[in-house]
Design an enzyme around this catalytic site. Structure first.
Site, short mmCIF file in Angstrom:
data_model
loop_
_atom_site.label_atom_id
_atom_site.label_comp_id
_atom_site.label_asym_id
_atom_site.label_seq_id
_atom_site.Cartn_x
_atom_site.Cartn_y
_atom_site.Cartn_z
N TYR A 55 0.84 -1.19 0.00
CA TYR A 55 0.00 0.00 0.00
C TYR A 55 0.88 1.25 0.00
O TYR A 55 1.54 1.57 0.98
CB TYR A 55 -0.92 0.02 1.21
CG TYR A 55 -1.93 -1.10 1.30
CD1 TYR A 55 -2.23 -1.88 0.19
CD2 TYR A 55 -2.59 -1.38 2.48
CE1 TYR A 55 -3.16 -2.91 0.27
CE2 TYR A 55 -3.52 -2.39 2.57
CZ TYR A 55 -3.80 -3.16 1.47
OH TYR A 55 -4.72 -4.18 1.56
N PRO A 199 -16.10 -4.57 2.81
CA PRO A 199 -17.41 -5.02 3.30
C PRO A 199 -18.54 -4.06 2.97
O PRO A 199 -19.71 -4.42 3.12
CB PRO A 199 -17.19 -5.10 4.81
CG PRO A 199 -16.17 -4.05 5.09
CD PRO A 199 -15.23 -4.11 3.90
N LEU A 200 -18.19 -2.87 2.50
CA LEU A 200 -19.20 -1.91 2.07
C LEU A 200 -19.27 -1.82 0.55
O LEU A 200 -19.71 -0.82 -0.02
CB LEU A 200 -18.90 -0.53 2.68
CG LEU A 200 -19.08 -0.48 4.20
CD1 LEU A 200 -18.60 0.86 4.75
CD2 LEU A 200 -20.53 -0.73 4.59
N GLY A 201 -18.83 -2.90 -0.11
CA GLY A 201 -18.94 -2.94 -1.56
C GLY A 201 -18.21 -1.81 -2.23
O GLY A 201 -18.74 -1.19 -3.17
N GLY A 203 -17.69 1.05 -1.21
CA GLY A 203 -18.41 2.29 -0.97
C GLY A 203 -19.83 2.30 -1.46
O GLY A 203 -20.63 3.14 -1.05
#
Length: 324
Positions: A55, A199-201, A203
């Site tokens: 990253y 986990p929030l796709g 965004g």
């Protein structure tokens, strides 16, 4: 915040923090703002922070290390994705593992990494050989727990045969439920914890994106789920998600995270955000308990089969819907 147990004895907050966005993927970031956001996460009770050597080519580990200096939280880092001027590649060669770990420790400013993942499996190296080298780091006291990211069920079995694996990490959300077909049941059979990234796709499940804003991120722009008819169908699903969330007096993102947490006490989502307010909102999802009626209504209003489009992701074992 309540805690979840991962694999071979690692207990962490039910919601962690994915730190990639502080260095890449979602536009320009500011280190001072990022540091404040990380410290807000600590104050909110988050105890699992996920970074990687790739990253920002080390920038992320340095940032996370500075922001978390003096705290007693768990830091997870990853190796195996190598970024150079010529591009992005994979390296799981056993003779390089110790060097990658030492470099990450130096950037983090720590003597031990709590969870050390193989970020992606090098197709040129048997996973058992890479994990064997990782196990030596545990024996040397450099690493506490081992993890593996985006593995097939067979690769996970091969890894566990060499050394206990605390967690397997993979993309999992209401938008992307394919892991439920294969890696989730095998991980549970083997006693491996489940760490869900995106986990929030990416965004989408926050219900704050539309067709004009998805292109602001490299991680969305080239993903089929965010294009054309696929995006239209997915935004319709998100609208239903938002309506149900409003009735429950929570945000759409909190509902999406609460749904993941309802899948088991061995699940830890690691949503990422560069804004402290969003991180606090995500952390609060750990206190939301969805009942059987809530989950049944969610399945009816936002059905699993209603999501559309394959995914684009680097060096992962599966990118298509339907298990193909």
């Amino acid at each position: 915040m309540r805690e979840q147990r991962l694999g071979d004895g690692l207990t962490v907050s039910a919601v962690g923090l994915g730190c990639m966005g502080f260095s890449q993927g979602y536009g320009e970031a500011d280190d001072a703002e990022s540091t404040a956001a990380i410290r807000a996460a600590v104050e909110a009770g988050i105890t699992l922070f996920d970074t990687a050597m790739s990253y920002g080519r080390g920038h992320n580990e340095e940032l996370v290390g500075r922001a978390l200096a003096g705290t007693e939280v768990a830091i997870a880092s990853k190796f195996g994705i190598v970024r150079t001027e010529s591009g992005v590649g994979l390296d799981g060669r056993p003779e390089h593992v110790a060097g990658y770990c030492e470099a990450s420790l130096a950037r983090l400013g720590r003597e031990v990494i709590d969870v050390y993942y193989l970020h992606r499996i090098d197709p040129q190296v048997p996973v058992a050989e890479t994990v064997g080298a990782m196990a030596e780091l545990v024996a040397a006291g450099k690493v506490r727990h081992l993890g593996i990211s985006e593995a097939t069920p067979q690769q996970l079995r091969e890894a566990v045969a060499v050394h206990p694996i605390a967690a397997v990490q993979f993309e999992w959300s209401m938008l992307w439920r394919e892991p439920e077909r294969d890696i989730v049941p095998v991980a549970r059979e083997l006693g491996v914890g489940l760490v869900a990234y995106s986990p929030l796709g990416r965004g989408l499940l926050t219900a704050t994106l539309d067709s004009s804003t998805v292109a602001t991120s490299d991680f969305r722009r080239n993903d089929p789920r965010f294009q054309g008819e696929h995006l239209d169908e997915n935004l319709a699903q998100v609208a239903a998600l938002r309506e149900l969330a409003a009735r429950l007096d929570i945000s759409a993102g909190q509902l999406a995270l609460a749904w993941l947490l309802a899948q088991g006490r061995d699940v830890v989502p690691i949503p990422g955000s560069r804004r402290a307010a969003r991180i606090l909102e995500n952390a609060a999802a750990a206190a939301i308990e969805l009942g059987a009626e809530d989950l049944a209504e969610l399945d009816k209003l936002v059905p699993a089969e209603g999501w559309s489009g394959d995914r684009t992701s680097f060096a992962v074992p599966s990118t298509t819907r339907g298990g193909s």
